[in-house]
Design a protein around this motif. Structure first.
Motif, PDB file in Angstrom:
ATOM      1  N   VAL A 183       0.900  -0.902   0.055  1.00 32.75           N
ATOM      2  CA  VAL A 183      -0.032   0.105   0.081  1.00 32.75           C
ATOM      3  C   VAL A 183       0.867   1.218  -0.187  1.00 32.75           C
ATOM      4  CG1 VAL A 183      -1.674   1.183   1.209  1.00 32.75           C
ATOM      5  CG2 VAL A 183      -1.904  -0.967   1.195  1.00 32.75           C
ATOM      6  N   VAL A 184       0.516   2.247  -1.021  1.00 33.44           N
ATOM      7  CA  VAL A 184       1.130   3.489  -0.689  1.00 33.44           C
ATOM      8  C   VAL A 184      -0.104   4.416  -0.483  1.00 33.44           C
ATOM      9  CG1 VAL A 184       2.165   5.471  -1.918  1.00 33.44           C
ATOM     10  CG2 VAL A 184       3.071   3.023  -2.281  1.00 33.44           C
ATOM     11  N   PHE A 185       0.116   5.379   0.517  1.00 31.05           N
ATOM     12  CA  PHE A 185      -0.903   6.285   1.024  1.00 31.05           C
ATOM     13  C   PHE A 185      -0.387   7.924   0.881  1.00 31.05           C
ATOM     14  CE2 PHE A 185       0.940   4.595   4.551  1.00 31.05           C
ATOM     15  CZ  PHE A 185       1.682   5.612   5.368  1.00 31.05           C
ATOM     16  N   VAL A 186      -1.487   8.640   0.838  1.00 30.27           N
ATOM     17  CA  VAL A 186      -1.236  10.244   1.298  1.00 30.27           C
ATOM     18  C   VAL A 186      -1.457  10.327   2.909  1.00 30.27           C
ATOM     19  CG1 VAL A 186      -2.229  12.290   1.213  1.00 30.27           C
ATOM     20  CG2 VAL A 186      -1.931  11.164  -0.934  1.00 30.27           C
ATOM     21  N   ALA A 187      -0.503  10.940   3.512  1.00 31.54           N
ATOM     22  CA  ALA A 187      -0.332  10.721   4.940  1.00 31.54           C
ATOM     23  C   ALA A 187      -1.375  11.774   5.631  1.00 31.54           C
ATOM     24  CB  ALA A 187       1.016  11.005   5.429  1.00 31.54           C
ATOM     25  N   VAL A 188      -1.964  11.432   6.864  1.00 29.73           N
ATOM     26  CA  VAL A 188      -2.419  12.513   7.608  1.00 29.73           C
ATOM     27  C   VAL A 188      -1.572  13.284   8.278  1.00 29.73           C
ATOM     28  CG1 VAL A 188      -4.300  12.773   9.228  1.00 29.73           C
ATOM     29  CG2 VAL A 188      -4.895  11.139   7.802  1.00 29.73           C
ATOM     30  N   ALA A 189      -1.491  14.532   8.215  1.00 27.07           N
ATOM     31  CA  ALA A 189      -0.545  15.460   8.912  1.00 27.07           C
ATOM     32  C   ALA A 189      -1.099  15.998  10.145  1.00 27.07           C
ATOM     33  CB  ALA A 189       0.236  16.407   8.045  1.00 27.07           C
ATOM     34  N   GLU A 190      -2.287  16.172  10.397  1.00 26.74           N
ATOM     35  CA  GLU A 190      -2.959  16.803  11.229  1.00 26.74           C
ATOM     36  C   GLU A 190      -4.185  16.238  11.326  1.00 26.74           C
ATOM     37  OE1 GLU A 190      -3.006  21.114  11.042  1.00 26.74           O
ATOM     38  OE2 GLU A 190      -0.787  21.282  10.572  1.00 26.74           O
ATOM     39  N   GLY A 191      -4.822  16.067  12.426  1.00 32.68           N
ATOM     40  CA  GLY A 191      -6.068  15.422  12.666  1.00 32.68           C
ATOM     41  C   GLY A 191      -6.079  13.959  13.154  1.00 32.68           C
ATOM     42  N   MET A 192      -4.843  13.448  13.505  1.00 32.72           N
ATOM     43  CA  MET A 192      -4.786  11.959  13.467  1.00 32.72           C
ATOM     44  C   MET A 192      -5.530  11.652  14.748  1.00 32.72           C
ATOM     45  SD  MET A 192      -0.757  10.959  12.312  1.00 32.72           S
ATOM     46  CE  MET A 192      -1.229   9.139  12.640  1.00 32.72           C
ATOM     47  N   ASP A 193      -5.473  12.661  15.955  1.00 32.78           N
ATOM     48  CA  ASP A 193      -6.057  12.503  17.065  1.00 32.78           C
ATOM     49  C   ASP A 193      -7.704  12.248  17.027  1.00 32.78           C
ATOM     50  OD1 ASP A 193      -3.756  12.531  18.289  1.00 32.78           O
ATOM     51  OD2 ASP A 193      -3.592  14.187  19.359  1.00 32.78           O
ATOM     52  N   GLY A 194      -8.235  13.112  16.173  1.00 35.74           N
ATOM     53  CA  GLY A 194      -9.674  13.037  15.866  1.00 35.74           C
ATOM     54  C   GLY A 194     -10.000  11.855  15.271  1.00 35.74           C
ATOM     55  N   CYS A 195      -9.023  11.287  14.395  1.00 30.62           N
ATOM     56  CA  CYS A 195      -9.524  10.012  13.573  1.00 30.62           C
ATOM     57  C   CYS A 195      -9.478   8.968  14.692  1.00 30.62           C
ATOM     58  CB  CYS A 195      -8.437   9.894  12.574  1.00 30.62           C
ATOM     59  SG  CYS A 195      -8.651  11.074  11.034  1.00 30.62           S
ATOM     60  N   ALA A 196      -8.459   8.799  15.358  1.00 32.40           N
ATOM     61  CA  ALA A 196      -8.045   7.810  16.365  1.00 32.40           C
ATOM     62  C   ALA A 196      -9.245   7.544  17.428  1.00 32.40           C
ATOM     63  CB  ALA A 196      -6.845   7.812  17.078  1.00 32.40           C
ATOM     64  N   ARG A 197      -9.698   8.755  17.920  1.00 34.04           N
ATOM     65  CA  ARG A 197     -10.845   8.836  18.728  1.00 34.04           C
ATOM     66  C   ARG A 197     -12.199   8.258  18.094  1.00 34.04           C
ATOM     67  NH1 ARG A 197      -9.531  14.172  20.055  1.00 34.04           N
ATOM     68  NH2 ARG A 197     -11.530  14.771  18.766  1.00 34.04           N
TER      69      ARG A 197
END
Length: 198
Positions: free
Chosen positions: A107-121
């Motif tokens: 897999v190659v992906f575009v990275a989440v640079a900001e907002g990871m905490d919201g996604c994880a919650r």
């Protein structure tokens, strides 16, 4: 692939709640849709790399990977997702650059640079109640742009999107169902905090 996006796992769908699927089984996923124009833009780019899954999968960040459920449980699942959405508020998210899960997963992906905490919650809350399951991999929010392609195409995707950037507000998430034709389609949208998407 972390928690893999709908339709991008090669393994069989997981079973929610550890229960055996009934005769009216469905395969669902839950994800944050990437809004216009970024979602269609990344879908077109993914298609340009020769990824045949691109036409079947709306661009997204996975919250719940492909999961087989009994159709009779769908009402309880929707109520659960409504409660999850109401417990959160919209948050900003920024995509920047590329990453890969190779060699563990192609897999190659575009990275989440900001907002990871919201996604994880959201991920943790979605994977509870009637959708409780143990994740196969540590959660790593991302936007897949190439999957199961020859190495040269994977390398091309990694390089061509290295400077990609987009920013938007996450207003909610969507429940998707895997159709008999192999296409993932949104069935219902869940708004964070009970608001209205712009």
């Amino acid at each position: 692939m972390g928690s893999a996006p709908p339709a991008e796992r090669t393994a069989e769908p997981r079973q929610a709640g550890g229960q055996a699927a009934g005769h009216a089984a469905r395969t669902i996923g839950v994800a944050i849709p990437i809004p216009h124009p970024y979602g269609r833009e990344l879908q077109r780019v993914r298609e340009s790399f020769g990824d045949r899954l691109a036409a079947c999968i709306p661009t997204h960040i996975t919250l719940l990977p492909p999961t087989r459920i009994d159709a009779a449980d769908l009402g309880a699942i929707q109520e659960h997702l409504t409660r999850v959405a109401r417990s959160e508020r919209p948050f900003g998210l920024r995509l920047h650059g590329t990453g890969t899960f190779r060699p563990v997963s192609p897999v190659v992906f575009v990275a989440v640079a900001e907002g990871m905490d919201g996604c994880a919650r959201l991920h943790d809350k979605v994977l509870s109640g009637p959708l409780a399951q143990k994740p196969q991999f540590p959660y790593h929010p991302h936007v897949t742009v190439a999957h199961h392609l020859p190495d040269e195409q994977m390398d091309r995707a990694y390089k061509e999107l290295a400077d990609y950037e987009a920013a938007f507000e996450v207003w909610g998430f969507s429940l998707y169902e895997h159709g008999a034709d192999g296409v993932w389609r949104p069935q219902r949208h869940f708004l964070l905090g009970g608001g209205t998407p712009s």
